[in-house]
Design an enzyme around this catalytic site. Structure first.
Site, PDB file in Angstrom:
ATOM      1  N   GLY A  15       0.826  -1.201   0.000  1.00 44.47           N
ATOM      2  CA  GLY A  15       0.000   0.000   0.000  1.00 44.47           C
ATOM      3  C   GLY A  15       0.860   1.251   0.000  1.00 44.47           C
ATOM      4  N   GLY A  17      -0.652   4.534   0.157  1.00 45.81           N
ATOM      5  CA  GLY A  17      -1.426   5.705   0.567  1.00 45.81           C
ATOM      6  C   GLY A  17      -0.618   6.442   1.627  1.00 45.81           C
ATOM      7  N   GLY A  18      -1.314   7.255   2.423  1.00 47.53           N
ATOM      8  CA  GLY A  18      -0.610   8.006   3.455  1.00 47.53           C
ATOM      9  C   GLY A  18       0.123   7.100   4.431  1.00 47.53           C
ATOM     10  N   ALA A  19      -0.543   6.036   4.901  1.00 48.80           N
ATOM     11  CA  ALA A  19       0.077   5.163   5.899  1.00 48.80           C
ATOM     12  C   ALA A  19       1.291   4.439   5.306  1.00 48.80           C
ATOM     13  CB  ALA A  19      -0.944   4.153   6.422  1.00 48.80           C
ATOM     14  N   GLY A  20       1.121   3.890   4.104  1.00 52.25           N
ATOM     15  CA  GLY A  20       2.210   3.136   3.481  1.00 52.25           C
ATOM     16  C   GLY A  20       3.419   4.013   3.195  1.00 52.25           C
ATOM     17  N   PHE A 119     -13.924  21.177  13.642  1.00 47.72           N
ATOM     18  CA  PHE A 119     -14.428  19.936  13.058  1.00 47.72           C
ATOM     19  C   PHE A 119     -15.284  19.227  14.104  1.00 47.72           C
ATOM     20  CE2 PHE A 119     -13.701  17.480   9.206  1.00 47.72           C
ATOM     21  CZ  PHE A 119     -13.132  18.427   8.395  1.00 47.72           C
ATOM     22  N   ASP A 220      -8.694  -5.424   0.485  1.00 47.89           N
ATOM     23  CA  ASP A 220      -7.862  -6.598   0.161  1.00 47.89           C
ATOM     24  C   ASP A 220      -7.007  -7.038   1.359  1.00 47.89           C
ATOM     25  OD1 ASP A 220      -8.882  -5.619  -2.175  1.00 47.89           O
ATOM     26  OD2 ASP A 220      -6.970  -5.412  -3.213  1.00 47.89           O
ATOM     27  N   GLN A 239     -18.482   3.892   9.592  1.00 42.95           N
ATOM     28  CA  GLN A 239     -18.960   5.272   9.747  1.00 42.95           C
ATOM     29  C   GLN A 239     -19.729   5.741   8.517  1.00 42.95           C
ATOM     30  OE1 GLN A 239     -16.158   8.923   9.817  1.00 42.95           O
ATOM     31  NE2 GLN A 239     -17.112   8.805  11.824  1.00 42.95           N
ATOM     32  N   HIS A 241     -20.831   9.057   6.867  1.00 42.75           N
ATOM     33  CA  HIS A 241     -20.554  10.498   6.932  1.00 42.75           C
ATOM     34  C   HIS A 241     -21.838  11.249   6.603  1.00 42.75           C
ATOM     35  CE1 HIS A 241     -18.893  14.421   6.065  1.00 42.75           C
ATOM     36  NE2 HIS A 241     -17.680  14.019   6.374  1.00 42.75           N
ATOM     37  N   LEU A 251     -18.447  12.836  -1.362  1.00 45.03           N
ATOM     38  CA  LEU A 251     -18.347  13.531  -0.081  1.00 45.03           C
ATOM     39  C   LEU A 251     -18.272  15.047  -0.199  1.00 45.03           C
ATOM     40  CD1 LEU A 251     -17.977  12.643   2.931  1.00 45.03           C
ATOM     41  CD2 LEU A 251     -15.622  13.372   2.640  1.00 45.03           C
ATOM     42  N   GLU A 254     -16.797  17.683   6.073  1.00 41.08           N
ATOM     43  CA  GLU A 254     -17.299  18.304   7.288  1.00 41.08           C
ATOM     44  C   GLU A 254     -16.735  19.721   7.452  1.00 41.08           C
ATOM     45  OE1 GLU A 254     -17.381  15.377  10.462  1.00 41.08           O
ATOM     46  OE2 GLU A 254     -16.533  16.901  11.768  1.00 41.08           O
ATOM     47  N   ARG A 285     -19.995  12.497  13.879  1.00 40.25           N
ATOM     48  CA  ARG A 285     -20.688  12.090  12.658  1.00 40.25           C
ATOM     49  C   ARG A 285     -21.820  11.105  12.874  1.00 40.25           C
ATOM     50  NH1 ARG A 285     -15.208  11.634   9.008  1.00 40.25           N
ATOM     51  NH2 ARG A 285     -15.000  13.894   8.801  1.00 40.25           N
ATOM     52  N   HIS A 352     -18.474   5.733   4.760  1.00 41.47           N
ATOM     53  CA  HIS A 352     -17.273   6.545   4.651  1.00 41.47           C
ATOM     54  C   HIS A 352     -16.022   5.887   5.201  1.00 41.47           C
ATOM     55  CE1 HIS A 352     -14.998  10.212   4.315  1.00 41.47           C
ATOM     56  NE2 HIS A 352     -14.793  10.299   5.611  1.00 41.47           N
ATOM     57  N   GLU A 382      -6.154   2.841   7.604  1.00 38.72           N
ATOM     58  CA  GLU A 382      -7.553   2.408   7.704  1.00 38.72           C
ATOM     59  C   GLU A 382      -7.679   0.885   7.756  1.00 38.72           C
ATOM     60  OE1 GLU A 382     -10.242   4.668   5.262  1.00 38.72           O
ATOM     61  OE2 GLU A 382     -11.913   3.302   5.690  1.00 38.72           O
ATOM     62  N   ARG A 393     -15.253   7.384  14.421  1.00 42.58           N
ATOM     63  CA  ARG A 393     -14.064   8.212  14.274  1.00 42.58           C
ATOM     64  C   ARG A 393     -14.436   9.688  14.207  1.00 42.58           C
ATOM     65  NH1 ARG A 393     -11.588  10.668   9.978  1.00 42.58           N
ATOM     66  NH2 ARG A 393     -12.630   9.542   8.316  1.00 42.58           N
ATOM     67  N   SER A 398      -8.283  10.579  10.997  1.00 46.04           N
ATOM     68  CA  SER A 398      -7.706   9.496  10.187  1.00 46.04           C
ATOM     69  C   SER A 398      -6.419   9.935   9.503  1.00 46.04           C
ATOM     70  CB  SER A 398      -8.702   8.997   9.144  1.00 46.04           C
ATOM     71  OG  SER A 398      -8.049   8.073   8.318  1.00 46.04           O
TER      72      SER A 398
HETATM   73  C1  LIG Z   1     -13.564  11.372   0.181  1.00 45.86           C
HETATM   74  C2  LIG Z   1     -12.831  11.183   1.475  1.00 45.86           C
HETATM   75  C3  LIG Z   1     -12.488  12.286   2.246  1.00 45.86           C
HETATM   76  C4  LIG Z   1     -11.793  12.117   3.448  1.00 45.86           C
HETATM   77  N1  LIG Z   1     -11.447  13.213   4.185  1.00 45.86           N
HETATM   78  C5  LIG Z   1     -10.725  13.058   5.327  1.00 45.86           C
HETATM   79  C6  LIG Z   1     -10.261  14.187   6.062  1.00 45.86           C
HETATM   80  O1  LIG Z   1     -10.442  15.328   5.685  1.00 45.86           O
HETATM   81  N2  LIG Z   1      -9.581  13.964   7.213  1.00 45.86           N
HETATM   82  C7  LIG Z   1      -9.312  12.710   7.672  1.00 45.86           C
HETATM   83  O2  LIG Z   1      -8.687  12.582   8.715  1.00 45.86           O
HETATM   84  N3  LIG Z   1      -9.734  11.623   6.972  1.00 45.86           N
HETATM   85  C8  LIG Z   1     -10.410  11.763   5.808  1.00 45.86           C
HETATM   86  N4  LIG Z   1     -10.810  10.657   5.106  1.00 45.86           N
HETATM   87  C9  LIG Z   1     -10.354   9.332   5.547  1.00 45.86           C
HETATM   88  C10 LIG Z   1      -8.895   9.153   5.173  1.00 45.86           C
HETATM   89  O3  LIG Z   1      -8.623   9.831   3.995  1.00 45.86           O
HETATM   90  C11 LIG Z   1      -8.533   7.691   4.962  1.00 45.86           C
HETATM   91  O4  LIG Z   1      -9.007   6.900   6.022  1.00 45.86           O
HETATM   92  C12 LIG Z   1      -7.020   7.529   4.884  1.00 45.86           C
HETATM   93  O5  LIG Z   1      -6.492   8.430   3.929  1.00 45.86           O
HETATM   94  C13 LIG Z   1      -6.619   6.107   4.544  1.00 45.86           C
HETATM   95  O6  LIG Z   1      -5.232   6.064   4.287  1.00 45.86           O
HETATM   96  P1  LIG Z   1      -4.493   4.686   4.069  1.00 45.86           P
HETATM   97  O7  LIG Z   1      -3.070   5.003   3.806  1.00 45.86           O
HETATM   98  O8  LIG Z   1      -4.815   3.774   5.184  1.00 45.86           O
HETATM   99  O9  LIG Z   1      -5.167   4.053   2.764  1.00 45.86           O
HETATM  100  P2  LIG Z   1      -5.335   4.609   1.261  1.00 45.86           P
HETATM  101  O10 LIG Z   1      -4.930   6.009   1.102  1.00 45.86           O
HETATM  102  O11 LIG Z   1      -6.690   4.204   0.842  1.00 45.86           O
HETATM  103  O12 LIG Z   1      -4.263   3.749   0.470  1.00 45.86           O
HETATM  104  C14 LIG Z   1      -4.398   2.354   0.290  1.00 45.86           C
HETATM  105  C15 LIG Z   1      -3.208   1.877  -0.499  1.00 45.86           C
HETATM  106  O13 LIG Z   1      -3.222   0.452  -0.517  1.00 45.86           O
HETATM  107  C16 LIG Z   1      -2.967  -0.014  -1.805  1.00 45.86           C
HETATM  108  N5  LIG Z   1      -3.589  -1.334  -1.920  1.00 45.86           N
HETATM  109  C17 LIG Z   1      -4.853  -1.704  -1.585  1.00 45.86           C
HETATM  110  N6  LIG Z   1      -5.029  -3.017  -1.845  1.00 45.86           N
HETATM  111  C18 LIG Z   1      -3.861  -3.475  -2.335  1.00 45.86           C
HETATM  112  C19 LIG Z   1      -3.405  -4.725  -2.806  1.00 45.86           C
HETATM  113  N7  LIG Z   1      -4.204  -5.800  -2.823  1.00 45.86           N
HETATM  114  N8  LIG Z   1      -2.134  -4.825  -3.262  1.00 45.86           N
HETATM  115  C20 LIG Z   1      -1.305  -3.750  -3.289  1.00 45.86           C
HETATM  116  N9  LIG Z   1      -1.695  -2.538  -2.858  1.00 45.86           N
HETATM  117  C21 LIG Z   1      -2.954  -2.407  -2.385  1.00 45.86           C
HETATM  118  C22 LIG Z   1      -3.519   1.028  -2.737  1.00 45.86           C
HETATM  119  O14 LIG Z   1      -2.842   0.986  -3.964  1.00 45.86           O
HETATM  120  C23 LIG Z   1      -3.203   2.313  -1.959  1.00 45.86           C
HETATM  121  O15 LIG Z   1      -1.910   2.760  -2.283  1.00 45.86           O
HETATM  122  C24 LIG Z   1     -11.476  10.810   3.893  1.00 45.86           C
HETATM  123  C25 LIG Z   1     -11.827   9.710   3.124  1.00 45.86           C
HETATM  124  C26 LIG Z   1     -12.513   9.895   1.936  1.00 45.86           C
HETATM  125  C27 LIG Z   1     -12.910   8.649   1.168  1.00 45.86           C
END
Ligand SMILES: Cc1cc2nc3c(=O)[nH]c(=O)nc-3n(C[C@H](O)[C@H](O)[C@H](O)COP(=O)(O)OP(=O)(O)OC[C@H]3O[C@@H](n4cnc5c(N)ncnc54)[C@H](O)[C@@H]3O)c2cc1C
Length: 579
Positions: A15, A17-20, A119, A220, A239, A241, A251, A254, A285, A352, A382, A393, A398
């Protein structure tokens, strides 16, 4: 047979995303690290986050991390593990400053400090009034976080494997030993041996039809863990929203209410005054979403079908809307043809955020049962349930969670890898994935993925949404069981090797069906209402019987076994949740 490639790393992160990526910045500076991601990193859902990331910086008003911890615990309806919430709220301040130093362009106060806004559920001095705690970059905070982290990963030469779908985790002698991925471009299989694996795969909002989540949020990582016989925690807590665009679920952050937006029913009444007299539209929420649904049920909904309420921004100065809420007001214009300067926007709750997920402790280590960790396995973001969000939450917690626990996971996994050797791979480590792929490619079944997915989403929207009862959940459970049977007979039209998204959508649906079932079974067993889980047949919170986390296990025959785990309490006793 597909071609199989072997790779060897110290740490593999699944992954981007932000966490990865936050984990990758820590891990790759210490040990050899690979990041496997099914999406190009900057397409991850973190980039869609709008409103902000909170930390008690006290830049514009008095604030401190203890108030933030209290709000998080109360907001989560006391199912929050308080040790984890303390860690998150204390480390929040550095997490924001780290991002600032990496180059994130936060909005500023006239004095040049990072600006902060209100918020839902974030308050001053244990609930006295709303406080400005959320740091933001207009309504594109997640986009800025994702871009900033990606740029820093590029600078640090992090090794990405883009469009690699991880479909299995390798566990050897009870230790995480690597991951197996399917490469979208070629159809080849890649086996990654690793000393430590971090799951950062995000949420699973696609079990619902009306959702703010991207098409790719198919759970996944949770699905893989589940099939390994490892537990999932608190999956019934999802949750909703409050402000999705009516009928679409897209979305509207908020932040709109944080900037002063007001929810109104068909009569123009500011109905949140009745449900949360102190902080009104800025209640958490779960409370706002239920209040909205209640207005509609009692006939005070707006529109021809009386099936939504209205988000009113018309009293806000246009300059404020343009500066602070540019994207989401554009969504209202584009998707609903509504002009937010002059007209209220139709809104209704949208699925959400997954509060539950892969159980972890505050070091981001994955738990194999109530107490023992799986050596070498970590999870953050997440996908994980640490549990800082409990049963609901708070907004902006998040983006904070992914930074705090992403960082912790990266450090912990790298330290583990530096002090342990490879446990070795079992013979035929790719077996599960090659079988999964070939079964689908060779299937001549009559069921279509899109049909089954639509049916799953519709039963989940109808039966497991804001309001739930035993009867509605039983219906969902039966529907999902029937869909799982039909899924065994699914086939796909594209039998090719290159960019076979047909194949991957079929696999993703398999994960979604598993997770929908866990959610519903957990929800049916929880005979109380708490946070995002509201049971009309048990409308009260029941701390005597249910102040505990649900731990779901998959038995050998596929049946679900539920167990429970105590909530970690440090300083806050459960109280009545008034706002
Ligand atoms: C529209 C929207 C607005 C939001 N606004 C806010 C906000 O303002 N403030 C807040 O705190 N939170 C907000 N959230 C929640 C927050 O954005 C998410 O919970 C958070 O960004 C999740 O980050 P993550 O790194 O866990 O996952 P993600 O950013 O979802 O990244 C998941 C990663 O996993 C990878 N992946 C998934 N499955 C596989 C697989 N099988 N093999 C390889 N790679 C895989 C994907 O490629 C991706 O890179 C919002 C969410 C949404 C949907």
């Amino acid at each position: 047979m597909p071609q199989v490639h072997q790779h060897n790393y110290d740490v593999v992160i699944v992954g981007a995303g932000g966490a990865g990526m936050r984990a990758a910045l820590e891990s790759s500076s210490r040990v050899r690290t690979a990041v496997l991601t099914k999406l190009y990193p900057t397409r991850s859902h973190t980039g869609a986050a709008q409103g902000g990331m909170c930390a008690a910086l006290a830049n514009v008003e008095e604030d401190n991390w203890e108030w933030h911890t209290f709000d998080t615990v109360k907001g989560g309806d006391y199912l929050v593990d308080q040790d984890a919430a303390e860690v998150m709220c204390r480390e929040a301040i550095d997490a924001v400053i780290d991002l600032e130093k990496m180059g994130l362009p936060f909005n500023r106060t006239p004095e040049g400090r990072i600006d902060q806004r209100r918020f839902g559920g974030h308050t001053r001095n244990h609930g006295e009034a709303a406080v400005r705690r959320s740091c933001f970059a207009a309504d594109r905070t997640g986009h800025m976080i994702l871009q900033t982290l990606y740029q820093n990963c590029v600078k640090q030469d992090v090794q990405f494997f883009n469009e690699f779908y991880v479909l299995d985790l390798i566990v050897q002698d009870g230790h995480a030993a690597g991951a197996v991925a399917y490469e979208l471009a070629t159809g080849d299989i890649h086996v990654f041996a690793a000393k430590a694996v971090i799951l950062a795969t995000g949420g699973f909002g696609k079990v619902f039809k009306t959702t703010s989540n991207a098409h790719t949020l198919t759970g996944d990582g949770m699905g893989i863990i589940w099939r390994k016989g490892l537990p999932l925690e608190d999956m019934e807590f999802f949750q909703f929203h409050p402000t999705g665009l009516a009928g679409l679920g897209i979305l509207l952050s908020e932040a709109a209410r944080g900037e002063g937006g007001i929810l109104r029913n068909a009569d123009g009444e500011r109905f949140m005054e009745r449900y949360a007299p102190t902080i009104k539209d800025l209640a958490p929420r779960d409370i706002v979403a239920r209040s909205m649904a209640n207005e509609v049920r009692e006939g005070r909904g707006a529109g021809p079908e009386k099936d939504y309420v209205l988000l009113d921004l018309t009293h806000l100065p246009r300059e404020q809307i343009d500066a602070k809420l540019p994207d989401i007001t554009e969504f209202a214009r584009t998707y609903l043809g509504v002009e937010p300067y002059t007209e209220p926007v139709p809104v209704y709750p949208t699925a959400h955020y997954a509060m539950g997920g892969v159980p972890t402790n505050i070091r981001a280590e994955v738990l194999g049962n109530n107490t023992e960790v799986v050596p070498g396995l970590y999870a953050a973001g997440e996908v994980a349930c640490v549990s800082v969000h409990g049963s609901n939450r708070l907004g902006t917690n998040s983006l904070l969670d992914i930074n705090v626990f992403g960082r912790r996971a990266g450090i912990a996994a790298a330290e583990y890898a530096a002090t342990h050797s490879h446990v070795g791979l079992p013979v035929g480590a790719q077996g599960t994935v090659t079988a999964m792929v070939s079964t689908l490619l060779e299937s001549t079944g009559t069921e279509r993925v899109a049909t089954l997915r639509a049916k799953m989403q519709s039963t989940m929207d109808r039966n497991a949404q804001v309001y739930r009862t035993d009867a509605s959940l039983k219906q969902a459970e039966e529907d999902i069981a029937a869909l799982k049977q039909r899924y065994a007979n699914v086939s796909i039209s594209d039998k090719g090797k290159r960019f076979n998204s047909d194949l991957l959508e079929a696999i993703e649906l398999g994960f979604l069906l598993d997770l929908a079932e866990v959610l519903v079974v957990g929800a049916r067993a929880r005979n109380e209402s708490r946070g995002g889980h509201f049971r009309e047949d048990y409308p009260n919170r029941d701390d005597v019987n249910f102040m505990r986390h649900t731990m779901a296990y998959r038995e050998g025959d596929g049946a679900i076994r539920l167990d429970y785990k105590p909530v970690v309490q440090t300083r806050y006793q459960p109280m009545e949740r008034k706002y």
